[in-house]
Design an enzyme around this catalytic site. Sequence first.
Site, mmCIF file in Angstrom:
data_model
loop_
_atom_site.group_PDB
_atom_site.id
_atom_site.type_symbol
_atom_site.label_atom_id
_atom_site.label_comp_id
_atom_site.label_asym_id
_atom_site.label_seq_id
_atom_site.Cartn_x
_atom_site.Cartn_y
_atom_site.Cartn_z
ATOM 1 N N PHE A 182 121.682 88.685 37.521
ATOM 2 C CA PHE A 182 122.684 89.190 38.462
ATOM 3 C C PHE A 182 122.072 89.346 39.841
ATOM 4 O O PHE A 182 120.857 89.402 40.015
ATOM 5 C CB PHE A 182 123.278 90.523 37.981
ATOM 6 C CG PHE A 182 122.314 91.686 37.978
ATOM 7 C CD1 PHE A 182 122.218 92.533 39.068
ATOM 8 C CD2 PHE A 182 121.503 91.927 36.878
ATOM 9 C CE1 PHE A 182 121.338 93.609 39.077
ATOM 10 C CE2 PHE A 182 120.626 93.000 36.867
ATOM 11 C CZ PHE A 182 120.539 93.842 37.964
ATOM 12 N N CYS A 183 122.967 89.413 40.831
ATOM 13 C CA CYS A 183 122.572 89.591 42.234
ATOM 14 C C CYS A 183 123.764 90.215 42.959
ATOM 15 O O CYS A 183 124.688 90.715 42.317
ATOM 16 C CB CYS A 183 122.153 88.257 42.852
ATOM 17 S SG CYS A 183 123.406 86.961 42.666
ATOM 18 N N THR A 184 123.760 90.192 44.263
ATOM 19 C CA THR A 184 124.814 90.884 45.010
ATOM 20 C C THR A 184 126.182 90.242 44.811
ATOM 21 O O THR A 184 127.144 90.907 44.430
ATOM 22 C CB THR A 184 124.479 90.923 46.512
ATOM 23 O OG1 THR A 184 123.174 91.442 46.692
ATOM 24 C CG2 THR A 184 125.481 91.779 47.268
ATOM 25 N N ILE A 211 127.196 91.791 41.512
ATOM 26 C CA ILE A 211 127.414 93.236 41.479
ATOM 27 C C ILE A 211 128.747 93.606 42.142
ATOM 28 O O ILE A 211 129.478 94.475 41.654
ATOM 29 C CB ILE A 211 126.261 93.967 42.181
ATOM 30 C CG1 ILE A 211 124.940 93.710 41.455
ATOM 31 C CG2 ILE A 211 126.525 95.472 42.265
ATOM 32 C CD1 ILE A 211 123.710 94.123 42.254
ATOM 33 N N ASP A 260 122.449 86.326 49.235
ATOM 34 C CA ASP A 260 123.730 85.877 48.717
ATOM 35 C C ASP A 260 124.770 86.824 49.264
ATOM 36 O O ASP A 260 125.714 87.210 48.633
ATOM 37 C CB ASP A 260 123.759 85.878 47.216
ATOM 38 C CG ASP A 260 123.538 87.257 46.639
ATOM 39 O OD1 ASP A 260 123.817 87.384 45.452
ATOM 40 O OD2 ASP A 260 123.113 88.165 47.319
#
Length: 260
Positions: A182-184, A211, A260
């Site tokens: 996961f990331c932003t 997220i 991102d």
Amino acid sequence: MDSVLNISAYLFAPIDDRETLRATLRTLVEDAELKGTILLAPEGINMFLAGDPDRLRGFLDAVRSDVRFEALTAKESWSDEQPFAKMLIKLKNEIIRMDHPTIRPVDGRAPAVGPTDLHRWLSQGHDDDGREVVMLDTRNAFEVDYGTFTGAIDWRIEKFTEFPDAVHANREQLEGRTVVSFCTGGIRCEKAAIYMHDLGLTNVLQLEGGILKYFEEVGGEHYDGDCFVFDGREALRPDLTVQADEPSRRLPRRSALVND
């Protein structure tokens, strides 16, 4: 009342006319009086924009009228003032730098899990096949310090180009488990998931929309803290608002809007 719409959006799609496209987008953003950053690379488009809601959504509709970008989706949040100082449209080699040209999401995405399904897995303690789920944070260390999923793996990378080496050094943490990267907003974890699949880690998924999409659809359960964002708001709470009454936790960082 918050009146400024903020969006983050990206799409991997082949772009072979970046100069022409930049000129077209420049006219559109100026007409809509938007501010933020748009990144254009041969592999796709990445944007962080804010402005009047109707004008910003009209701009996105205009972008989607290009058949290459018709699948573009945006994560929305709100602020009471414009969080960007100016409007930039940049040409890049990659919309998120990894330095692995064989990783091409435009040729096919890694499998993904949506926020509601992930929430259910985390609540029940396993995925639908009974396998343990581990969350893998693909963001830079200073971003993770603002908040992350409970118990997430954090390799303390300083930039995304360090991620491949971190996978090789820590592969045993991932073996035999369902890994959710996961990331932003989704862009880094998409490349990360493809990279891990290419290494033979087959039980790897990306969190669809990152997220911010999880916050939008689920809220903050199983997440500790806030989510750093690359604009003047600094960080968003799980309800996608700014924690205005807290002192700034701003940390030294390189350049804004390289994520991102």
